[in-house]
Every structure is written in structure tokens, then in C-alpha cells.
Design a protein around this motif. Structure first.
Motif, PDB file in Angstrom:
ATOM      1  N   VAL A  46       0.873  -1.178   0.000  1.00  0.00           N
ATOM      2  CA  VAL A  46       0.000   0.000   0.000  1.00  0.00           C
ATOM      3  C   VAL A  46       0.908   1.226   0.000  1.00  0.00           C
ATOM      4  O   VAL A  46       1.874   1.281   0.769  1.00  0.00           O
ATOM      5  N   SER A  47       0.616   2.197  -0.839  1.00  0.00           N
ATOM      6  CA  SER A  47       1.507   3.345  -0.962  1.00  0.00           C
ATOM      7  C   SER A  47       1.639   4.122   0.347  1.00  0.00           C
ATOM      8  O   SER A  47       0.721   4.158   1.169  1.00  0.00           O
ATOM      9  N   ARG A  48       2.793   4.756   0.503  1.00  0.00           N
ATOM     10  CA  ARG A  48       3.067   5.560   1.690  1.00  0.00           C
ATOM     11  C   ARG A  48       2.033   6.662   1.843  1.00  0.00           C
ATOM     12  O   ARG A  48       1.549   6.932   2.945  1.00  0.00           O
ATOM     13  N   SER A  49       1.682   7.315   0.746  1.00  0.00           N
ATOM     14  CA  SER A  49       0.716   8.429   0.823  1.00  0.00           C
ATOM     15  C   SER A  49      -0.659   7.932   1.257  1.00  0.00           C
ATOM     16  O   SER A  49      -1.341   8.587   2.049  1.00  0.00           O
ATOM     17  N   THR A  50      -1.074   6.766   0.771  1.00  0.00           N
ATOM     18  CA  THR A  50      -2.361   6.203   1.189  1.00  0.00           C
ATOM     19  C   THR A  50      -2.329   5.870   2.675  1.00  0.00           C
ATOM     20  O   THR A  50      -3.271   6.178   3.409  1.00  0.00           O
ATOM     21  N   LEU A  51      -1.239   5.249   3.135  1.00  0.00           N
ATOM     22  CA  LEU A  51      -1.118   4.916   4.555  1.00  0.00           C
ATOM     23  C   LEU A  51      -1.190   6.165   5.418  1.00  0.00           C
ATOM     24  O   LEU A  51      -1.861   6.189   6.451  1.00  0.00           O
ATOM     25  N   SER A  52      -0.512   7.213   4.988  1.00  0.00           N
ATOM     26  CA  SER A  52      -0.522   8.471   5.737  1.00  0.00           C
ATOM     27  C   SER A  52      -1.934   9.056   5.807  1.00  0.00           C
ATOM     28  O   SER A  52      -2.395   9.486   6.869  1.00  0.00           O
ATOM     29  N   ARG A  53      -2.634   9.049   4.684  1.00  0.00           N
ATOM     30  CA  ARG A  53      -3.999   9.573   4.657  1.00  0.00           C
ATOM     31  C   ARG A  53      -4.938   8.739   5.514  1.00  0.00           C
ATOM     32  O   ARG A  53      -5.833   9.271   6.176  1.00  0.00           O
ATOM     33  N   LEU A  54      -4.742   7.407   5.538  1.00  0.00           N
ATOM     34  CA  LEU A  54      -5.564   6.535   6.378  1.00  0.00           C
ATOM     35  C   LEU A  54      -5.355   6.861   7.850  1.00  0.00           C
ATOM     36  O   LEU A  54      -6.315   6.973   8.614  1.00  0.00           O
ATOM     37  N   GLU A  55      -4.111   7.004   8.255  1.00  0.00           N
ATOM     38  CA  GLU A  55      -3.801   7.271   9.665  1.00  0.00           C
ATOM     39  C   GLU A  55      -4.253   8.658  10.104  1.00  0.00           C
ATOM     40  O   GLU A  55      -4.510   8.875  11.282  1.00  0.00           O
ATOM     41  N   ARG A  56      -4.334   9.593   9.176  1.00  0.00           N
ATOM     42  CA  ARG A  56      -4.832  10.943   9.507  1.00  0.00           C
ATOM     43  C   ARG A  56      -6.352  11.023   9.411  1.00  0.00           C
ATOM     44  O   ARG A  56      -6.928  12.066   9.694  1.00  0.00           O
ATOM     45  N   GLY A  57      -7.003   9.938   8.985  1.00  0.00           N
ATOM     46  CA  GLY A  57      -8.450   9.922   8.877  1.00  0.00           C
ATOM     47  C   GLY A  57      -8.977  10.691   7.686  1.00  0.00           C
ATOM     48  O   GLY A  57     -10.154  11.057   7.641  1.00  0.00           O
ATOM     49  N   GLU A  58      -8.138  10.912   6.690  1.00  0.00           N
ATOM     50  CA  GLU A  58      -8.556  11.654   5.500  1.00  0.00           C
ATOM     51  C   GLU A  58      -9.268  10.776   4.489  1.00  0.00           C
ATOM     52  O   GLU A  58      -9.889  11.278   3.565  1.00  0.00           O
ATOM     53  N   MET A  59      -9.128   9.475   4.639  1.00  0.00           N
ATOM     54  CA  MET A  59      -9.820   8.536   3.757  1.00  0.00           C
ATOM     55  C   MET A  59     -10.101   7.264   4.537  1.00  0.00           C
ATOM     56  O   MET A  59      -9.440   6.970   5.525  1.00  0.00           O
ATOM     57  N   SER A  60     -11.105   6.513   4.086  1.00  0.00           N
ATOM     58  CA  SER A  60     -11.455   5.237   4.703  1.00  0.00           C
ATOM     59  C   SER A  60     -10.795   4.120   3.917  1.00  0.00           C
ATOM     60  O   SER A  60     -10.750   4.160   2.690  1.00  0.00           O
ATOM     61  N   PRO A  61     -10.310   3.090   4.619  1.00  0.00           N
ATOM     62  CA  PRO A  61      -9.694   1.978   3.899  1.00  0.00           C
ATOM     63  C   PRO A  61     -10.741   1.118   3.203  1.00  0.00           C
ATOM     64  O   PRO A  61     -11.852   0.971   3.696  1.00  0.00           O
TER      65      PRO A  61
END
Length: 196
Positions: free
Chosen positions: A39-54
Motif C-alpha cells: 500500500v503506498s506511503r501516501s495512502t497509509l498516511s492519509r488513512l492514519e490521519r483519517g482523511e480517507m477510509s480503507p
């Protein structure tokens, strides 16, 4: 049960925090987790910041990296369940991208190895998992309404089953699995999961 928007947002926020805790608790950087999961680093970062749902697929990859079942991870972001799980308190998680709705009927509980999940796949939904979050996980799939196509295994060892209303498919998961709703109506099924 349909959770309110506020409840769903709170669960998503707690899930984002828990994903961050799991990563930092292992001392992994985002780059290291990206390498372990694909999973891309940017996606992981956005998931952990709550900016997107997995999506269900991404969540499965993360669970495999953390040696968690999906149900265990979702249970960790909810209040600890009591022995009785009233219908109104069963959490519901939606993957809008894939058309998958997951109700935790009997969530993981300390001292118990099994859990019960109700899944609903919309027509055309197709979920593929690279492998189980825990090797040797036992699954029993009982179709309540509709028809479900399930593929289990890899390459030449892959077996595909057409599971109709009332049918039950049972197996242990060692490799890939895929769940598809090829019919014109949604499929609703009970998934019983037992840890090895």
C-alpha cells in the motif's frame, strides 16, 4: 441496524488512530509499512490521519501485516462487547468502493476463538484478498439470501464454489480468497470465523 453519521465518523476516527498506533508500536516507518503491505506511503498516511477510509482489500493487507483479523481490528476501535450483543449495538462497516457491507454480529471477545459476521455484497461486487490475516483461519460461509461465488487458493490449486441460498461452504484459509456477487440481487451471508 444503520449507524448514524456521527457514530460512523467516530468509528472511522478511532480506526485511523488505531492504525497509527499499530504501526508506531512496532517501530515501523510509513515507508517500511508500505514495503510490507504494497500500500503506498501516501495512502497509509492519509488513512492514519483519517482523511480517507480503507477499502476491505487495503484493510486486509494491513491486518496481515499486524497479524490481526479484520474483526479484531474493528473490535479494538469499538467498546468492549458484553456477552449479549444486541442487534442495535452490532457495528456496521461499509466499503462503498467495492459494494461490501459488514456487520459484526458476534465480535471477537477475550477467551473466545470464534466470531460471526454478516456480509452483504451488492450486485457486481468483487472482493479479493491476497491471503488471510492469520494463516489457517477457519471460515464457514452460510448464504442467507442470494448467490455467492467463492474462490479459494492460488493458481492451479484454486477452487471455485457457487454457494446458493441455504448452502454452507467451509474451509481453512492459507492463500488467496475471492468473493463475488454475480447475480442481479445482493447476496447476504453469515461468515463464521474461528482462529486456529
Amino acid at each position: 441496524m444503520r449507524e448514524g453519521a456521527g457514530d460512523a465518523e467516530e468509528i472511522e476516527a478511532r480506526l485511523a488512530r488505531r492504525l497509527g498506533e499499530l504501526r508506531t508500536g512496532r517501530g515501523w516507518s510509513l515507508d517500511e509499512l508500505a514495503g510490507r503491505t504494497g500500500v503506498s506511503r501516501s495512502t497509509l498516511s492519509r488513512l492514519e490521519r483519517g482523511e480517507m477510509s480503507p477499502t476491505a482489500g487495503v484493510l486486509n493487507k494491513l491486518c496481515a501485516a499486524y497479524d490481526h483479523t479484520m474483526s479484531r481490528l474493528l473490535a479494538e476501535v469499538e467498546e468492549r462487547p458484553a456477552h449479549l450483543v444486541p442487534a442495535a449495538r452490532q457495528s456496521v462497516w461499509r466499503d462503498e468502493v467495492s459494494g461490501f457491507v459488514r456487520r459484526s454480529v458476534s465480535p471477537p471477545h477475550p477467551g473466545l476463538r470464534g466470531e460471526v459476521v454478516e456480509g452483504t455484497l451488492l450486485p457486481g461486487a468483487d472482493l479479493a484478498y491476497d491471503g488471510p490475516s492469520v494463516a489457517g483461519l477457519e471460515q464457514h460461509i452460510w448464504v442467507l439470501e442470494g448467490a455467492l461465488t467463492v474462490s479459494v487458493g492460488d493458481g492451479e490449486r484454486e477452487e471455485t464454489y457457487e454457494v446458493g441460498t441455504g448452502d454452507c461452504l467451509r474451509f481453512r484459509v492459507w492463500g488467496r480468497t475471492r468473493f463475488r456477487c454475480a447475480g442481479r440481487e445482493p447476496v447476504r451471508y453469515a461468515l463464521l470465523v474461528v482462529l486456529p
